[in-house]
Each structure stands twice: as C-alpha cells, then as structure tokens.
Write a protein that holds these residues in place. Structure first.
Motif, PDB file in Angstrom:
ATOM      1  N   ASP A  29      71.797 -13.824  12.110  1.00  0.00           N
ATOM      2  CA  ASP A  29      71.439 -14.114  13.124  1.00  0.00           C
ATOM      3  C   ASP A  29      71.832 -14.777  13.864  1.00  0.00           C
ATOM      4  OD1 ASP A  29      70.279 -11.159  12.919  1.00  0.00           O
ATOM      5  OD2 ASP A  29      68.052 -11.984  12.759  1.00  0.00           O
ATOM      6  N   THR A  30      71.431 -16.439  13.606  1.00  0.00           N
ATOM      7  CA  THR A  30      71.517 -17.730  14.277  1.00  0.00           C
ATOM      8  C   THR A  30      72.976 -17.455  14.224  1.00  0.00           C
ATOM      9  OG1 THR A  30      71.068 -18.413  12.641  1.00  0.00           O
ATOM     10  CG2 THR A  30      69.409 -18.454  13.650  1.00  0.00           C
ATOM     11  N   GLN A  31      73.582 -16.918  13.259  1.00  0.00           N
ATOM     12  CA  GLN A  31      75.026 -17.074  13.053  1.00  0.00           C
ATOM     13  C   GLN A  31      76.571 -16.419  14.244  1.00  0.00           C
ATOM     14  OE1 GLN A  31      75.784 -16.632   9.458  1.00  0.00           O
ATOM     15  NE2 GLN A  31      75.693 -17.919   8.762  1.00  0.00           N
ATOM     16  N   ARG A  32      75.202 -15.159  14.475  1.00  0.00           N
ATOM     17  CA  ARG A  32      76.064 -14.376  15.049  1.00  0.00           C
ATOM     18  C   ARG A  32      76.007 -14.494  16.393  1.00  0.00           C
ATOM     19  NH1 ARG A  32      73.605  -8.295  14.436  1.00  0.00           N
ATOM     20  NH2 ARG A  32      75.206  -7.768  16.153  1.00  0.00           N
ATOM     21  N   VAL A  33      74.694 -15.426  17.040  1.00  0.00           N
ATOM     22  CA  VAL A  33      74.342 -15.316  18.318  1.00  0.00           C
ATOM     23  C   VAL A  33      75.518 -16.994  18.351  1.00  0.00           C
ATOM     24  CG1 VAL A  33      72.867 -17.622  19.171  1.00  0.00           C
ATOM     25  CG2 VAL A  33      71.748 -15.672  18.337  1.00  0.00           C
ATOM     26  N   ALA A  34      76.094 -17.933  17.143  1.00  0.00           N
ATOM     27  CA  ALA A  34      76.653 -19.129  18.007  1.00  0.00           C
ATOM     28  C   ALA A  34      77.961 -18.276  18.129  1.00  0.00           C
ATOM     29  CB  ALA A  34      76.613 -20.025  16.475  1.00  0.00           C
ATOM     30  N   ALA A  35      77.747 -17.213  17.045  1.00  0.00           N
ATOM     31  CA  ALA A  35      79.545 -16.341  17.486  1.00  0.00           C
ATOM     32  C   ALA A  35      79.574 -15.963  18.997  1.00  0.00           C
ATOM     33  CB  ALA A  35      79.653 -15.503  16.574  1.00  0.00           C
ATOM     34  N   ARG A  44      80.437 -19.080  21.892  1.00  0.00           N
ATOM     35  CA  ARG A  44      81.048 -19.514  21.520  1.00  0.00           C
ATOM     36  C   ARG A  44      82.262 -18.745  22.308  1.00  0.00           C
ATOM     37  NH1 ARG A  44      79.633 -20.639  16.665  1.00  0.00           N
ATOM     38  NH2 ARG A  44      81.096 -18.939  15.007  1.00  0.00           N
ATOM     39  N   SER A  45      82.221 -17.354  22.602  1.00  0.00           N
ATOM     40  CA  SER A  45      82.996 -16.382  23.192  1.00  0.00           C
ATOM     41  C   SER A  45      82.862 -16.261  24.249  1.00  0.00           C
ATOM     42  CB  SER A  45      83.008 -15.188  22.170  1.00  0.00           C
ATOM     43  OG  SER A  45      81.824 -14.459  22.369  1.00  0.00           O
ATOM     44  N   ARG A  46      81.760 -16.842  24.725  1.00  0.00           N
ATOM     45  CA  ARG A  46      81.496 -17.330  26.561  1.00  0.00           C
ATOM     46  C   ARG A  46      81.467 -17.954  26.063  1.00  0.00           C
ATOM     47  NH1 ARG A  46      75.353 -14.361  26.260  1.00  0.00           N
ATOM     48  NH2 ARG A  46      75.733 -15.862  28.404  1.00  0.00           N
ATOM     49  N   GLY A  47      81.576 -19.238  25.653  1.00  0.00           N
ATOM     50  CA  GLY A  47      81.689 -20.477  26.158  1.00  0.00           C
ATOM     51  C   GLY A  47      80.612 -21.284  26.489  1.00  0.00           C
ATOM     52  N   VAL A  48      79.582 -21.047  26.291  1.00  0.00           N
ATOM     53  CA  VAL A  48      78.188 -21.487  25.875  1.00  0.00           C
ATOM     54  C   VAL A  48      77.394 -22.023  25.296  1.00  0.00           C
ATOM     55  CG1 VAL A  48      77.936 -19.566  28.473  1.00  0.00           C
ATOM     56  CG2 VAL A  48      76.300 -18.985  25.978  1.00  0.00           C
ATOM     57  N   LYS A  49      76.168 -22.355  25.483  1.00  0.00           N
ATOM     58  CA  LYS A  49      74.843 -22.610  24.546  1.00  0.00           C
ATOM     59  C   LYS A  49      74.694 -21.602  24.202  1.00  0.00           C
ATOM     60  CE  LYS A  49      74.591 -27.538  26.008  1.00  0.00           C
ATOM     61  NZ  LYS A  49      73.912 -28.463  26.930  1.00  0.00           N
ATOM     62  N   THR A  50      73.588 -21.987  22.772  1.00  0.00           N
ATOM     63  CA  THR A  50      73.274 -20.890  22.177  1.00  0.00           C
ATOM     64  C   THR A  50      71.932 -20.598  22.480  1.00  0.00           C
ATOM     65  OG1 THR A  50      72.579 -22.409  20.524  1.00  0.00           O
ATOM     66  CG2 THR A  50      74.410 -21.457  19.497  1.00  0.00           C
ATOM     67  N   SER A  51      71.619 -21.258  23.109  1.00  0.00           N
ATOM     68  CA  SER A  51      70.002 -21.312  23.879  1.00  0.00           C
ATOM     69  C   SER A  51      70.364 -20.322  25.267  1.00  0.00           C
ATOM     70  CB  SER A  51      69.495 -22.674  24.281  1.00  0.00           C
ATOM     71  OG  SER A  51      70.936 -23.425  25.346  1.00  0.00           O
ATOM     72  N   ASP A  59      69.173 -15.387  27.111  1.00  0.00           N
ATOM     73  CA  ASP A  59      69.767 -13.712  28.180  1.00  0.00           C
ATOM     74  C   ASP A  59      69.045 -13.143  27.718  1.00  0.00           C
ATOM     75  OD1 ASP A  59      71.232 -15.732  29.713  1.00  0.00           O
ATOM     76  OD2 ASP A  59      73.105 -14.912  29.007  1.00  0.00           O
ATOM     77  N   ALA A  60      68.608 -12.947  25.751  1.00  0.00           N
ATOM     78  CA  ALA A  60      68.199 -12.042  24.925  1.00  0.00           C
ATOM     79  C   ALA A  60      66.825 -11.331  25.249  1.00  0.00           C
ATOM     80  CB  ALA A  60      68.224 -12.246  23.518  1.00  0.00           C
ATOM     81  N   LEU A  61      66.096 -12.456  25.937  1.00  0.00           N
ATOM     82  CA  LEU A  61      64.834 -12.268  26.121  1.00  0.00           C
ATOM     83  C   LEU A  61      64.236 -11.946  27.440  1.00  0.00           C
ATOM     84  CD1 LEU A  61      61.731 -13.166  25.828  1.00  0.00           C
ATOM     85  CD2 LEU A  61      62.118 -15.711  25.809  1.00  0.00           C
ATOM     86  N   ALA A  62      65.375 -12.503  28.127  1.00  0.00           N
ATOM     87  CA  ALA A  62      65.316 -11.962  29.696  1.00  0.00           C
ATOM     88  C   ALA A  62      65.539 -10.600  29.734  1.00  0.00           C
ATOM     89  CB  ALA A  62      66.275 -12.122  30.708  1.00  0.00           C
ATOM     90  N   TYR A  63      66.118  -9.864  28.477  1.00  0.00           N
ATOM     91  CA  TYR A  63      66.524  -8.920  28.446  1.00  0.00           C
ATOM     92  C   TYR A  63      65.387  -7.691  28.603  1.00  0.00           C
ATOM     93  CZ  TYR A  63      69.264  -4.449  26.842  1.00  0.00           C
ATOM     94  OH  TYR A  63      69.728  -3.026  27.340  1.00  0.00           O
ATOM     95  N   TYR A  64      65.385  -8.574  27.070  1.00  0.00           N
ATOM     96  CA  TYR A  64      64.101  -7.790  26.525  1.00  0.00           C
ATOM     97  C   TYR A  64      62.964  -7.444  27.642  1.00  0.00           C
ATOM     98  CZ  TYR A  64      59.790  -6.776  23.181  1.00  0.00           C
ATOM     99  OH  TYR A  64      58.708  -6.555  22.638  1.00  0.00           O
ATOM    100  N   LEU A  65      62.196  -8.935  27.839  1.00  0.00           N
ATOM    101  CA  LEU A  65      61.181  -9.143  29.138  1.00  0.00           C
ATOM    102  C   LEU A  65      61.407  -8.129  30.026  1.00  0.00           C
ATOM    103  CD1 LEU A  65      60.204 -12.073  28.763  1.00  0.00           C
ATOM    104  CD2 LEU A  65      59.320 -10.256  27.808  1.00  0.00           C
ATOM    105  N   ALA A  66      62.463  -8.021  30.586  1.00  0.00           N
ATOM    106  CA  ALA A  66      63.316  -6.984  32.097  1.00  0.00           C
ATOM    107  C   ALA A  66      62.668  -4.897  31.444  1.00  0.00           C
ATOM    108  CB  ALA A  66      64.782  -6.927  32.149  1.00  0.00           C
ATOM    109  N   ALA A  67      63.266  -4.943  29.923  1.00  0.00           N
ATOM    110  CA  ALA A  67      62.825  -3.728  29.690  1.00  0.00           C
ATOM    111  C   ALA A  67      61.175  -3.428  29.541  1.00  0.00           C
ATOM    112  CB  ALA A  67      63.586  -3.313  27.928  1.00  0.00           C
ATOM    113  N   GLN A  68      60.279  -4.642  29.538  1.00  0.00           N
ATOM    114  CA  GLN A  68      58.906  -3.956  29.042  1.00  0.00           C
ATOM    115  C   GLN A  68      58.193  -4.082  30.687  1.00  0.00           C
ATOM    116  OE1 GLN A  68      57.697  -4.037  25.799  1.00  0.00           O
ATOM    117  NE2 GLN A  68      60.285  -4.175  25.091  1.00  0.00           N
ATOM    118  N   ALA A  69      58.809  -3.627  31.508  1.00  0.00           N
ATOM    119  CA  ALA A  69      58.431  -4.117  33.066  1.00  0.00           C
ATOM    120  C   ALA A  69      58.151  -2.746  33.555  1.00  0.00           C
ATOM    121  CB  ALA A  69      59.249  -4.885  33.905  1.00  0.00           C
TER     122      ALA A  69
END
Length: 89
Positions: free
Chosen positions: A58-64, A67-74, A79-89
C-alpha cells in the motif's frame, strides 16, 4: 559543540544561564513577537502528528500516486483521510 564548550566560548556561567532561564521558567517572559507556546508547534497550529503502519504494498502504491501527482506522500494520505471522513459525515 556541547553546552560546556558553548558557555566557555561565550564567557557564561551557570548563574548566567539560571538568570536567563528564570523568566521562561516562571512564565514571565515578555515576547515582542506575540504569545509564547509550550509543547509541539503542531499543537499550536491545530495539527497533530500520528504514526500509522501500513502494508508495504500500500505504501508503494501511495508513493507511486504521489510521484504521478507531483506531491509528497503525506498529501496523498491526508487526502485519503479527508475523503473517508467526509463519507462518514
């Protein structure tokens, strides 16, 4: 350079250091730049560092993705956490 070397280089004694530290330790320090915070700087800005352990694949997929988005893994994790939390609201 350790503390003793620093003190010797600048001609400081233990009494000098105690006198300089006293306002901080008593809470009387007057900062010209605003409020003085204790603890993590992240707490002061409303953020908290957490440690999470993920599967290596999973961490390798996140790193990829990062890289494709030109951003840091963090950013991908946030973004993934924000998406998950928004779905829980």
């Amino acid at each position: 350079m350790n503390v003793s070397e620093y003190m010797k280089k600048h001609g400081l004694t233990d009494a000098d250091l105690d006198a300089m530290a006293a306002p901080y330790e008593s809470g009387d320090y007057q900062s010209g730049d605003g409020e003085v915070f204790t603890g993590s700087h992240l707490d002061a800005v409303g953020k908290r560092r957490v440690t999470v352990i993920y599967d290596a694949r999973d961490t390798q997929r996140v790193a990829a993705i990062a890289r494709s988005r030109g951003v840091k893994t963090s950013e991908v994790y946030r973004d993934a956490l924000a998406y998950y939390l928004a779905a829980q609201a």
